[in-house]
Design a protein around this motif. Structure first.
Motif, PDB file in Angstrom:
ATOM      1  N   PHE A  92       3.562   7.259   2.934  1.00  0.00           N
ATOM      2  CA  PHE A  92       3.923   6.053   3.680  1.00  0.00           C
ATOM      3  C   PHE A  92       3.671   4.821   2.823  1.00  0.00           C
ATOM      4  CE2 PHE A  92       4.702   7.732   7.868  1.00  0.00           C
ATOM      5  CZ  PHE A  92       3.979   8.920   7.895  1.00  0.00           C
ATOM      6  N   GLN A 147      -0.333  11.546   3.672  1.00  0.00           N
ATOM      7  CA  GLN A 147      -0.787  12.320   4.830  1.00  0.00           C
ATOM      8  C   GLN A 147      -0.504  13.792   4.573  1.00  0.00           C
ATOM      9  OE1 GLN A 147       1.324  11.770   8.569  1.00  0.00           O
ATOM     10  NE2 GLN A 147      -0.547  12.152   9.733  1.00  0.00           N
ATOM     11  N   TYR A 203      -7.365   1.085   4.738  1.00  0.00           N
ATOM     12  CA  TYR A 203      -7.810   1.588   6.028  1.00  0.00           C
ATOM     13  C   TYR A 203      -8.392   2.990   5.879  1.00  0.00           C
ATOM     14  CZ  TYR A 203      -5.341  -2.078   8.665  1.00  0.00           C
ATOM     15  OH  TYR A 203      -4.937  -3.259   9.196  1.00  0.00           O
ATOM     16  N   ARG A 234       1.064  -5.741   4.283  1.00  0.00           N
ATOM     17  CA  ARG A 234       0.202  -6.537   5.160  1.00  0.00           C
ATOM     18  C   ARG A 234       1.048  -7.514   5.952  1.00  0.00           C
ATOM     19  NH1 ARG A 234      -3.796 -11.135   2.901  1.00  0.00           N
ATOM     20  NH2 ARG A 234      -1.718 -11.889   2.293  1.00  0.00           N
ATOM     21  N   PHE A 282      -3.671   7.902  16.058  1.00  0.00           N
ATOM     22  CA  PHE A 282      -4.649   7.732  14.999  1.00  0.00           C
ATOM     23  C   PHE A 282      -5.458   6.463  15.212  1.00  0.00           C
ATOM     24  CE2 PHE A 282      -3.747  11.115  12.143  1.00  0.00           C
ATOM     25  CZ  PHE A 282      -2.400  11.385  12.276  1.00  0.00           C
ATOM     26  N   LEU A 338      -5.623   6.448   1.755  1.00  0.00           N
ATOM     27  CA  LEU A 338      -5.100   5.435   0.860  1.00  0.00           C
ATOM     28  C   LEU A 338      -4.938   5.988  -0.546  1.00  0.00           C
ATOM     29  CD1 LEU A 338      -4.366   2.399   0.492  1.00  0.00           C
ATOM     30  CD2 LEU A 338      -6.762   2.045  -0.150  1.00  0.00           C
ATOM     31  N   GLY A 356      -8.925   8.292  11.147  1.00  0.00           N
ATOM     32  CA  GLY A 356      -9.414   9.521  11.743  1.00  0.00           C
ATOM     33  C   GLY A 356      -8.387  10.625  11.570  1.00  0.00           C
ATOM     34  N   TYR A 379     -13.252  -4.134  11.945  1.00  0.00           N
ATOM     35  CA  TYR A 379     -11.861  -3.971  12.361  1.00  0.00           C
ATOM     36  C   TYR A 379     -11.604  -2.520  12.741  1.00  0.00           C
ATOM     37  CZ  TYR A 379      -6.743  -4.186  12.162  1.00  0.00           C
ATOM     38  OH  TYR A 379      -5.414  -4.123  12.471  1.00  0.00           O
ATOM     39  N   GLY A 419      -5.264  12.885   8.898  1.00  0.00           N
ATOM     40  CA  GLY A 419      -5.000  11.460   8.954  1.00  0.00           C
ATOM     41  C   GLY A 419      -4.475  10.955   7.624  1.00  0.00           C
ATOM     42  N   LEU A 420      -4.197   9.667   7.554  1.00  0.00           N
ATOM     43  CA  LEU A 420      -3.675   9.075   6.333  1.00  0.00           C
ATOM     44  C   LEU A 420      -4.819   8.718   5.387  1.00  0.00           C
ATOM     45  CD1 LEU A 420      -1.387   8.604   8.495  1.00  0.00           C
ATOM     46  CD2 LEU A 420      -0.686   6.692   7.069  1.00  0.00           C
ATOM     47  N   GLY A 424       7.393   6.408  11.523  1.00  0.00           N
ATOM     48  CA  GLY A 424       6.169   5.967  10.869  1.00  0.00           C
ATOM     49  C   GLY A 424       5.046   5.787  11.872  1.00  0.00           C
ATOM     50  N   GLU A 435       3.360  13.930   3.266  1.00  0.00           N
ATOM     51  CA  GLU A 435       4.185  12.797   3.655  1.00  0.00           C
ATOM     52  C   GLU A 435       3.535  11.529   3.112  1.00  0.00           C
ATOM     53  OE1 GLU A 435       5.569  12.847   7.638  1.00  0.00           O
ATOM     54  OE2 GLU A 435       7.158  11.425   7.111  1.00  0.00           O
ATOM     55  N   PHE A 462       3.716  -0.132   8.635  1.00  0.00           N
ATOM     56  CA  PHE A 462       4.077   1.067   7.892  1.00  0.00           C
ATOM     57  C   PHE A 462       5.582   1.293   7.866  1.00  0.00           C
ATOM     58  CE2 PHE A 462       0.047   3.096   6.976  1.00  0.00           C
ATOM     59  CZ  PHE A 462      -0.824   2.479   7.856  1.00  0.00           C
ATOM     60  N   GLY A 463       6.041   1.901   6.781  1.00  0.00           N
ATOM     61  CA  GLY A 463       7.395   2.409   6.737  1.00  0.00           C
ATOM     62  C   GLY A 463       7.491   3.717   7.504  1.00  0.00           C
ATOM     63  N   SER A 464       8.686   4.274   7.522  1.00  0.00           N
ATOM     64  CA  SER A 464       8.929   5.471   8.335  1.00  0.00           C
ATOM     65  C   SER A 464       8.500   6.758   7.642  1.00  0.00           C
ATOM     66  CB  SER A 464      10.410   5.549   8.719  1.00  0.00           C
ATOM     67  OG  SER A 464      11.207   5.531   7.559  1.00  0.00           O
ATOM     68  N   GLY A 465       8.128   6.675   6.382  1.00  0.00           N
ATOM     69  CA  GLY A 465       7.590   7.836   5.689  1.00  0.00           C
ATOM     70  C   GLY A 465       8.623   8.612   4.895  1.00  0.00           C
ATOM     71  N   PHE A 499       0.837  -1.202   0.000  1.00  0.00           N
ATOM     72  CA  PHE A 499       0.000   0.000   0.000  1.00  0.00           C
ATOM     73  C   PHE A 499       0.871   1.250   0.000  1.00  0.00           C
ATOM     74  CE2 PHE A 499      -3.530  -2.645   1.320  1.00  0.00           C
ATOM     75  CZ  PHE A 499      -2.894  -3.652   2.025  1.00  0.00           C
ATOM     76  N   LYS A 541      -3.112  -7.090  10.367  1.00  0.00           N
ATOM     77  CA  LYS A 541      -2.701  -5.695  10.450  1.00  0.00           C
ATOM     78  C   LYS A 541      -1.751  -5.374   9.315  1.00  0.00           C
ATOM     79  CE  LYS A 541       0.575  -7.153  14.020  1.00  0.00           C
ATOM     80  NZ  LYS A 541      -0.016  -8.476  14.282  1.00  0.00           N
ATOM     81  N   ILE A 542      -1.490  -4.078   9.133  1.00  0.00           N
ATOM     82  CA  ILE A 542      -0.478  -3.668   8.167  1.00  0.00           C
ATOM     83  C   ILE A 542       0.640  -2.927   8.889  1.00  0.00           C
ATOM     84  CG2 ILE A 542      -2.057  -3.617   6.217  1.00  0.00           C
ATOM     85  CD1 ILE A 542      -2.142  -0.611   6.419  1.00  0.00           C
ATOM     86  N   TYR A 595       0.095   5.242   1.279  1.00  0.00           N
ATOM     87  CA  TYR A 595      -0.809   6.199   1.905  1.00  0.00           C
ATOM     88  C   TYR A 595      -0.179   7.586   1.834  1.00  0.00           C
ATOM     89  CZ  TYR A 595      -3.807   2.629   4.043  1.00  0.00           C
ATOM     90  OH  TYR A 595      -4.690   1.602   4.259  1.00  0.00           O
TER      91      TYR A 595
END
Lengths: 113, 113
Positions: free
Chosen positions: A90, A38, B102, A94, B90, A46, B105, B31, A43-44, B42, A88, A103-106, A34, A100-101, A36
């Motif tokens: 990200f 921001q 996802y 998965r 978040f 998709l 918020g 979820y 918020g983030l 991140g 930013e 995330f990278g550090s952005g 994915f 859950k997924i 995302y």
């Protein structure tokens, strides 16, 4: 364990130039990947996702990403940057448990006029 | 249709105080999850829930409690706030289990002094 690595915490491009944000993944199972975005104080959202269908994935706002298994990469591109793309970004993968997924550090993208 | 609503947007706590961050969604998503976002790191998963009455820990659960009594709400409790919990929090939800997009918020910015 699944993980993603984003190369470059900050990328700056001129308006109208190509945007390339790099993401490499590690996954013990076929990955779902994915991107995302921001925007400041939000918020983030998709941008796009790869779930084992077509390797070239098109997303919103003119972005696309290509899944390359041989390179374990999922880089994000846009042919022509716009000032509104400053945000930013990200990359995420998965988790193998599928619950859950991760995330990278952005990567912060700046656009020069 | 409000999506995912987080309250409050900003909060300052003193070390040792407790508080609850609220997350409510009107999309009937099973979820729900809580992430914290820290510069250069991140987003890291704190807790998640796959349905009412079911919760599980993420990668950074210490110092936080959750419960899920309804589909709509997933509050995050800080039991005794510490400066290390200064972060942006978040809430994120997911609908179809096969769809990993996802919905986030807008976040709660928490400062612990």
């Amino acid at each position: 364990a699944q993980s993603v690595t984003q190369l470059g915490s900050h990328v700056s491009v001129s308006e109208g130039a190509l945007v390339l944000l790099r993401c490499n993944y590690s996954s013990s199972v076929p990955p779902y990947l994915f991107w995302y975005v921001q925007y400041p104080n939000q918020g983030l959202q998709l941008l796009l996702k790869y779930t084992s269908a077509a390797t070239l994935v098109k997303g919103i706002n003119g972005f696309e990403a290509e899944f390359k298994k041989s390179e374990t990469s999922f880089h994000l591109t846009k042919p022509s940057a716009h000032m509104s793309d400053a945000a930013e970004y990200f990359c995420a993968v998965r988790d193998s448990s599928a619950s859950k997924i991760i995330f990278g550090s952005g990567t912060r993208l700046s656009i020069r006029p | 249709n409000a999506g995912v609503t987080q309250t409050p947007k900003f909060q300052v706590l003193k070390t040792g105080q407790s508080m609850t961050l609220q997350c409510a969604q009107d999309m009937n998503h099973e979820y729900m999850s809580w992430y914290r976002q820290d510069p250069g790191m991140g987003l890291r998963l704190i807790h998640y829930s796959v349905g009412a009455g079911i919760t599980d820990q993420g990668e950074v659960p210490n110092g936080y409690n959750v419960s899920r009594s309804t589909t709509e709400d997933f509050p995050l409790r800080l039991l005794s706030a510490a400066p290390s919990q200064t972060s942006v929090y978040f809430c994120a939800t997911r609908g179809d289990p096969g769809d990993y997009g996802y919905t986030f918020g807008s976040g709660t910015r928490l400062t612990v002094v």
